[in-house]
Design a protein around this motif. Sequence first.
Motif, PDB file in Angstrom:
ATOM      1  N   GLU A 147       0.835  -1.193   0.000  1.00 66.01           N
ATOM      2  CA  GLU A 147       0.000   0.000   0.000  1.00 66.01           C
ATOM      3  C   GLU A 147       0.875   1.251   0.000  1.00 66.01           C
ATOM      4  OE1 GLU A 147      -3.371   1.930   2.837  1.00 66.01           O
ATOM      5  OE2 GLU A 147      -3.202  -0.243   2.848  1.00 66.01           O
ATOM      6  N   LEU A 148       0.549   2.197  -0.877  1.00 65.86           N
ATOM      7  CA  LEU A 148       1.345   3.416  -0.937  1.00 65.86           C
ATOM      8  C   LEU A 148       0.909   4.382   0.168  1.00 65.86           C
ATOM      9  CD1 LEU A 148       1.371   3.996  -4.789  1.00 65.86           C
ATOM     10  CD2 LEU A 148       3.316   3.392  -3.369  1.00 65.86           C
ATOM     11  N   PRO A 149       1.868   5.116   0.736  1.00 66.90           N
ATOM     12  CA  PRO A 149       1.475   6.082   1.781  1.00 66.90           C
ATOM     13  C   PRO A 149       0.693   7.239   1.169  1.00 66.90           C
ATOM     14  CG  PRO A 149       3.838   6.221   1.317  1.00 66.90           C
ATOM     15  CD  PRO A 149       3.299   5.132   0.457  1.00 66.90           C
ATOM     16  N   ARG A 150      -0.472   7.510   1.735  1.00 66.15           N
ATOM     17  CA  ARG A 150      -1.323   8.564   1.170  1.00 66.15           C
ATOM     18  C   ARG A 150      -1.836   9.501   2.261  1.00 66.15           C
ATOM     19  NH1 ARG A 150      -1.256   7.677  -3.806  1.00 66.15           N
ATOM     20  NH2 ARG A 150      -1.937   5.766  -4.821  1.00 66.15           N
TER      21      ARG A 150
END
Lengths: 198, 418
Positions: A2-5
Amino acid sequence: MELPRLTGALRSFSNVTRQDEYTVDSSDLMTKRSKLKEYYCQTELTWNDLTHFVENVAQNEHQVVSENLRTLLKAARQLVGIEHEQETVESAAVFLFKTFHDKDHVGHEETKAVKQMFGPFPSSAATTACNAVYRIASNFSEEELQKLLCANEPAGQNSHVHFGKTIKFSFDSFVLEPSEELPLNWQTDNQKDFSLDY
Amino acid sequence: PQTLPLDQIQLPVPDKRTGKIQHLPALHPSRKKDRHFVLYKPPPQDGTPALVEEFLERANFIANDLDWLLALPHDKFWCQVIFDETMQKCLDSFLHYTPRQYDEFVNPNPAVEEVQKHLHRSVFMIFLRMSTHKESKEHFITPEAFGEIIYDGFLFDIPKIFDLCVIFGKGNAVLLKKMIGNIFNQQPNYFNDLNETVPTILQVFSSICDKCGLRLENHSQRPQKIDAPTKVSLMDMPVQEFKDILLYLCDTCTTLFAFLDIFPEASRTMQKHEFIHRLASFYEVIVPELESAIKKRRFDETSLQENLWKRLSHSRKKMIEAFHCIINNMCLQPILENGSDNILPFIEDFLQIFTALLHQKRFLTDYDEQFPVADDISLLQQAFPVLDETRTSYIIKAVDSAWEASGRSKPTFATGNT
């Protein structure tokens, strides 16, 4: 991974969302497949309608059409599995008829549709079904087939205008817009940290 | 034809047991279809065939369900979106997890690309329909009921609104401005929610600084954890961690800018928390350190170093543009619109904001490079000729001295007293 958002943090740490906890796993795909089967069982076109419809063919074609209907049912049973009730097999056969009525081979779209409905399947069964449907359908005009397939669609679903169909949509999205390249002399900058001036 | 608003329509429904006719609201859970939407998962990055296949199956389910939803008549559409939680989670998961183009995610599979595009358009259309309380003369919801439905049912919330802006704002700004504007207009509680969200955004700034082993100006307000692990410096941390910081920064800055660009009316709410001062402090602390670390760290691949530099440069640009959006909305635009009447408070705001910024020299020069401060001051002087020149020349001189201190030459288009 999961990409940091930013919005991920806002979902987790602010109190302005519903705080839905959900994890994506493949169990919901199984549930979806069985829902789809249920849905097709409830659609208005039935196996009886289909058998009744094909009675309209010329006398000399009756036997061929009946054989192809039997082949279609057999292929449907292979796809849904032998443990299922006759009713489920028949609605699967109706689904196959709807999918293949205007096709002479199993293409990409049809493979996708059959897979969505039944999960992984033997391609020979799909091909047999497709050929059988093709032979049945070739006895009727396009108009007659459309009349059969559309007459029984639930009212207000396919007839309604698709919202947004005429609205212009752009796929243009935010891309990286760097205002400067990595300086070519950065190694020189680096060397400024070292001094020989003792 | 439907003449009453949807929220006031009652439909005759026969009771299943007695057969007796009863009247139920048109917006009733019993009218929802049991469709079971699946959750969205982003495409696999490595292109493993089994994973691609699973993605395609999942995405095609969603694409078909969204098409079905868009084809529903007005009343059935609203029953589904209000009462179907699987649909709401599906939309939320798409907004949360769909790759942004600046992620530079590449999946060469044409089927993946095709279904992604299909979902991209359909999700936007669903949100467009959900933000429209009047679809036609016959099909509408009273504005008050609409405001309650979207807010109480969490059909829109602040993170979703931010996602919508960053995913669709570049190409569909005109429509999105109308959508977001309508949502905030019909339901002012969203302003309260935004107000409550700003501290979390500021916390994200602090958290990025923490990860870099840096401290923001106002950091002391927060107690230090006793068992906080010793921070690894930007030079020593694992490359993945370093990369994640840049990804997080890039996403944060782009999302903030996208939101402010679409909905500049949020400026005043954000500024209640001195947002632009915090943004400038954040910039001042983080940018030079990250620049230096990207230059000095050793990378196995030069392409990664270049990518991270681009990401930082992009983030800088977006922070400055976000700052400008707020200044423009809070000070410059009202001055331009009001002519000479009642503009003093806006001029005062402008001067105070910049006076308080003058020690953030790196931010000031970078901002001046994109949006010359002298040009704005000249605008102020034209609108209000008796403006106190001591204060304006103080600001201009401070900007010039920041340029001198930076060792960089001031671009010729940035006018000032040089």
